[in-house]
Design a protein around this motif. Sequence first.
Motif, short mmCIF file in Angstrom:
data_model
loop_
_atom_site.label_atom_id
_atom_site.label_comp_id
_atom_site.label_asym_id
_atom_site.label_seq_id
_atom_site.Cartn_x
_atom_site.Cartn_y
_atom_site.Cartn_z
N PRO A 243 -37.02 -13.27 -93.78
CA PRO A 243 -35.65 -13.30 -94.32
C PRO A 243 -35.11 -14.73 -94.38
CG PRO A 243 -35.86 -11.53 -92.73
CD PRO A 243 -37.13 -12.32 -92.65
N LEU A 244 -34.46 -15.06 -95.49
CA LEU A 244 -33.96 -16.42 -95.70
C LEU A 244 -32.52 -16.52 -95.19
CD1 LEU A 244 -34.39 -18.46 -99.00
CD2 LEU A 244 -32.27 -18.53 -97.69
N VAL A 245 -32.28 -17.48 -94.33
CA VAL A 245 -30.92 -17.82 -93.89
C VAL A 245 -30.57 -19.17 -94.49
CG1 VAL A 245 -29.44 -18.37 -91.93
CG2 VAL A 245 -31.06 -16.48 -91.76
N GLU A 269 -36.08 -17.80 -83.65
CA GLU A 269 -36.06 -16.74 -82.64
C GLU A 269 -35.64 -15.41 -83.25
OE1 GLU A 269 -33.50 -18.07 -79.54
OE2 GLU A 269 -34.90 -19.59 -78.78
N ALA A 270 -34.82 -15.46 -84.31
CA ALA A 270 -34.36 -14.23 -84.96
C ALA A 270 -35.34 -13.72 -86.00
CB ALA A 270 -33.00 -14.47 -85.60
N GLY A 271 -36.44 -14.45 -86.21
CA GLY A 271 -37.42 -14.03 -87.19
C GLY A 271 -37.03 -14.35 -88.61
N ALA A 272 -36.25 -15.43 -88.79
CA ALA A 272 -35.77 -15.81 -90.12
C ALA A 272 -36.25 -17.22 -90.46
CB ALA A 272 -34.25 -15.74 -90.18
N SER A 273 -36.19 -17.55 -91.74
CA SER A 273 -36.53 -18.89 -92.22
C SER A 273 -35.25 -19.58 -92.66
CB SER A 273 -37.51 -18.81 -93.39
OG SER A 273 -38.75 -18.26 -92.98
#
Length: 407
Positions: A243-245, A269-273
Amino acid sequence: MARIAFICPPFAAHLASFRGLGEALRTRGHEPFFLLNAGAEAAVGDIPVHHVAARDGDPDVARVLVAAEKPGGLVATLRTIADSAALTDQLCDGGRTRLEALGVDAVVGDQMEPAGFLLAKALDLPFVGLACAVPIDPAPGVPLPFLDWPYEPEAEGKHRRTSKIAAALSRRQNQVIAAWGQRFGIGPLASLTDCLGPVQIAQMVPALDLPRPEPLPFVPVGPLRRPEELADAPLPFALPDKPLVFTTMGTLLGGDLNLWRVLAKASREAGASLVIAHGGRLSDADADKLDVHHAAAFLPYRAVMEHAALVITHGGSNTVLDALACGVPLLIRPVGFDQPGNLARVRHHRLGEKLASPRRSGLIAEQIRRMMADKAMKTRCQAVAKALDQAGGAKRAAEIVEAALSA
């Protein structure tokens, strides 16, 4: 065809919104132009820019802009108000003869720059007010735009007290407004809200704003954007498989390397890019050291946001509107100006949250993880996106300006 003067503060976000309106007016055969303070630089495409003359003792616009990027505390607030008052005084002093020489049929003025209203009235011209940021129009239960307070219709006493404090802080600006109102023969004027005028446009829409009684004092039109800003633009990076942040902190926090590091760690840490637009406030070397998917000075915001699961921002009006126009939830870390007011509205409609302290990267990671998984919040953001799309944007705003010309 009409020649229409734009008068606004020399801040990039305000200029960008006026440019969106200006290009819509040009497609309809009109000739918009900017009248700005002496020394104000404006990246407004091919819309002409004119300036009033500088006077001895006037503040340097470049210094004012730099100082305004560091809001905080009473001293900084008073400094910004004093600078704004001096810039208004300069515009009023040189603007009348300048507009007469340029030939002008109407004025569109920013809510935050009363010189637009004052000069239009002095020249007996049609005037349209424009709220690029959170509207300053008072309403029961609605706090002042620079506060992150919730909507409290039962707390009118508290709001009256804060309004009195704000009036005291704005004493210098109010003095300038009153003096030029008297000099131009307009009548008694006491504050910025006396300079709004009967015809107003706002980028804010009810789906995002705090509740206001009908009829609204302004026409909500949504973001004022140029067609190329709304069109799909090629991304300068490949989309990640996570997921893109997307995060942008404007010029206020764009150079905060520690903040970028915290957000990068929390996103991982949240599994995002994480994709960063730092506004040119980081060196290439510092940007390269960040462990993020992509970092650049500037990016096509709308194009990136269309692919984002979450936007992290300082809460500037244009960024908030663009994120919600793409149906994306927000994490906001306000610094000053209208940013706390935008946060209040985002929280009121449950479209996002306030960013946890950068000292607590674990909490930020939890926020990112939780908000990306919140389908109900995403649905609410998509509803706001629909409302913004239906508001009409720059085309609707141009129609309102045209109607004022013939009123």
